[in-house]
Scaffold this motif. Structure first.
Motif, mmCIF file in Angstrom:
data_model
loop_
_atom_site.group_PDB
_atom_site.id
_atom_site.type_symbol
_atom_site.label_atom_id
_atom_site.label_comp_id
_atom_site.label_asym_id
_atom_site.label_seq_id
_atom_site.Cartn_x
_atom_site.Cartn_y
_atom_site.Cartn_z
ATOM 1 N N GLN A 12 9.942 -3.725 -7.250
ATOM 2 C CA GLN A 12 8.235 -3.642 -7.296
ATOM 3 C C GLN A 12 8.041 -2.497 -8.246
ATOM 4 O O GLN A 12 7.121 -2.923 -9.155
ATOM 5 C CB GLN A 12 7.862 -3.019 -6.038
ATOM 6 C CG GLN A 12 6.411 -3.109 -5.924
ATOM 7 C CD GLN A 12 6.005 -2.657 -4.392
ATOM 8 O OE1 GLN A 12 6.895 -2.320 -3.584
ATOM 9 N NE2 GLN A 12 4.683 -2.701 -4.094
ATOM 10 N N SER A 15 8.327 -4.223 -11.804
ATOM 11 C CA SER A 15 7.407 -5.312 -12.009
ATOM 12 C C SER A 15 6.097 -4.882 -12.267
ATOM 13 O O SER A 15 5.156 -5.545 -12.835
ATOM 14 C CB SER A 15 7.229 -6.330 -10.668
ATOM 15 O OG SER A 15 6.804 -5.605 -9.666
ATOM 16 N N GLU A 16 5.802 -3.395 -11.983
ATOM 17 C CA GLU A 16 4.592 -2.743 -12.283
ATOM 18 C C GLU A 16 4.414 -2.833 -13.977
ATOM 19 O O GLU A 16 3.397 -2.564 -14.379
ATOM 20 C CB GLU A 16 4.493 -1.507 -11.749
ATOM 21 C CG GLU A 16 4.442 -1.638 -10.205
ATOM 22 C CD GLU A 16 4.399 -0.327 -9.481
ATOM 23 O OE1 GLU A 16 4.428 0.919 -10.158
ATOM 24 O OE2 GLU A 16 4.209 -0.156 -8.192
ATOM 25 N N LYS A 18 4.033 -3.667 -17.527
ATOM 26 C CA LYS A 18 3.274 -4.806 -18.065
ATOM 27 C C LYS A 18 4.283 -5.633 -18.863
ATOM 28 O O LYS A 18 4.880 -5.020 -19.659
ATOM 29 C CB LYS A 18 2.251 -4.498 -19.003
ATOM 30 C CG LYS A 18 1.197 -5.365 -19.473
ATOM 31 C CD LYS A 18 -0.209 -4.799 -20.220
ATOM 32 C CE LYS A 18 -0.823 -6.002 -20.414
ATOM 33 N NZ LYS A 18 -2.206 -5.419 -21.281
ATOM 34 N N LYS A 48 1.107 -10.818 -5.100
ATOM 35 C CA LYS A 48 0.451 -9.502 -5.005
ATOM 36 C C LYS A 48 1.372 -8.529 -4.932
ATOM 37 O O LYS A 48 1.159 -7.392 -5.383
ATOM 38 C CB LYS A 48 -0.735 -9.729 -3.858
ATOM 39 C CG LYS A 48 -1.718 -8.528 -3.868
ATOM 40 C CD LYS A 48 -2.666 -8.620 -2.721
ATOM 41 C CE LYS A 48 -3.541 -7.396 -2.666
ATOM 42 N NZ LYS A 48 -4.602 -7.528 -1.297
ATOM 43 N N THR A 49 2.172 -8.722 -4.165
ATOM 44 C CA THR A 49 3.227 -7.603 -3.809
ATOM 45 C C THR A 49 3.978 -6.907 -4.912
ATOM 46 O O THR A 49 4.211 -5.791 -5.304
ATOM 47 C CB THR A 49 4.076 -7.941 -2.597
ATOM 48 O OG1 THR A 49 3.398 -8.211 -1.530
ATOM 49 C CG2 THR A 49 4.942 -7.025 -2.237
ATOM 50 N N GLN A 51 3.070 -7.808 -7.928
ATOM 51 C CA GLN A 51 2.166 -7.607 -9.255
ATOM 52 C C GLN A 51 2.504 -8.501 -10.176
ATOM 53 O O GLN A 51 2.847 -8.390 -11.495
ATOM 54 C CB GLN A 51 2.297 -6.209 -9.859
ATOM 55 C CG GLN A 51 1.776 -5.204 -8.696
ATOM 56 C CD GLN A 51 1.605 -3.715 -9.402
ATOM 57 O OE1 GLN A 51 1.997 -3.414 -10.384
ATOM 58 N NE2 GLN A 51 1.128 -2.911 -8.384
#
Length: 358
Positions: A12, A15-16, A18, A48-49, A51
């Motif tokens: 997670q 994935s944040e 960019k 959404k989780t 991103q």
């Protein structure tokens, strides 16, 4: 590098970061998306989780439903008509038949490979073989006798030093033609301007010309004689009487020198050899059809290139341009050309009397 499995929170965080457009999705992240999908999590919530965009999650899930895997299918492309083995065969054929046209090579390839091949396909295949079509250098035709004589002469003189070559007075004749109109091989135009008279390359069937005789050495340029028409033995002796003795005194200042000339008929005539013998001028024996050995041939090419750039329109302008370019040759260029004679001799010996790159 030692690999380890990342937790869901680590992916997670990953994935944040960019991602640019078109960036590949990590395999572990794709597996997490599939695991969440199998647990009944909606695509919007997964996106959404993690991103990610909804379209990215949708494409990964659709690929999993259709193929049962998350790996990207390799792109489909048209296989080349000629494989690596065919290209090697084509390369050998082009090396053996260097003067063949692309159309002739295409006809041979269609018959040999039993395939439907176009000229453009063969042209691209030749480029894939790291070959390219060039304009061939123009060299005089040499028979077996010419090659053998040139080889023997070069082998006998291959041990000449640069100092020995600097004692030679090099001489030769050349023909210069008057130029008319545009002389460039290329023209800047559009497709619609192909019939514009300003884009034509005009030519004359029998342009006016001048014959030029000159001599040079490593010390500088000698005399230059210009006349119209052809030359015979009597006229050649007159040229020698006017120019060879003053040039020898000017360039060598009393030092011994050797006079070089080719085997043209006016040069090898009996009255010419008798005149040179009476004047006690030592003549260098020269093989037939051997322009690669004489450094003055390069001087003619330089002068002709510069005369074309100046584009004289009359005989008077042509003669003035020739004399101006003749006097503009620097001594450093002459020394470089004369110093290359030992290398020229060695090249002729290595090629067994055939034409060289000079």
């Amino acid at each position: 590098m030692i690999g380890y499995k990342k937790s869901f929170s680590e992916w997670q965080c990953l994935s944040e970061a960019k991602m640019g457009r078109g960036s590949p999705i990590p395999t572990m992240l794709c597996r997490k998306i599939v695991e969440q999908y199998q647990k009944g999590v909606t695509q919007r919530k997964i996106a959404k989780t993690l991103q990610l965009s909804s379209s990215t999650v949708h494409n990964i899930i659709r690929r999993f439903r259709e193929s049962g895997t998350i790996s990207v299918r390799k792109g489909q492309w048209r296989k080349p008509i000629l494989d690596a083995r065919d290209l090697r065969t084509l390369k050998r054929h082009c090396t053996t038949n260097r003067n063949a046209t692309v159309k002739e090579i295409t006809e041979w390839a269609q018959e040999y490979f039993q395939k439907s091949l176009s000229v453009n396909t063969i042209h691209r295949a030749i480029r894939r073989c790291q070959r390219k079509l060039y304009s061939a250098k123009k060299k005089p035709f040499l028979s077996k006798i010419h090659k053998l004589r040139c080889f023997h002469w070069a082998r006998d003189h291959v041990k000449w030093s640069v100092a020995k070559c600097k004692t030679v007075l090099w001489s030769d004749e050349s023909r210069f033609e008057d130029l008319f109109g545009n002389v460039g091989r290329h023209v800047i135009q559009t497709k619609e301007d192909k019939d514009n008279p300003s884009c034509y390359q005009h030519s004359v069937q029998k342009p006016a010309s001048l014959m030029v005789w000159g001599c040079m050495s490593a010390c500088g340029m000698g005399s230059l004689h210009v006349w119209k028409g052809t030359i015979n033995a009597e006229k050649y002796i007159q040229v020698l009487e006017q120019h060879i003795l003053p040039s020898r005194r000017h360039l060598f200042q009393g030092r011994p020198c050797i006079f070089q000339q080719d085997n043209a008929r006016p040069h090898s005539a009996s009255i010419t050899t008798s005149w040179l013998r009476r004047r006690r001028i030592r003549v260098l024996k020269w093989p037939v059809c051997s322009p690669d050995l004489s450094p003055i041939e390069k001087i003619w090419r330089i002068i002709k290139r510069k005369v074309r750039q100046r584009r004289p329109k009359t005989i008077e302008q042509l003669e003035a341009c020739i004399r101006h370019e003749w006097e503009s040759i620097p001594i450093a260029k002459l020394e470089k050309l004369v110093s290359s004679v030992p290398r020229r001799l060695l090249s002729v010996v290595r090629r067994r009397g055939d034409a060289t790159q000079w």
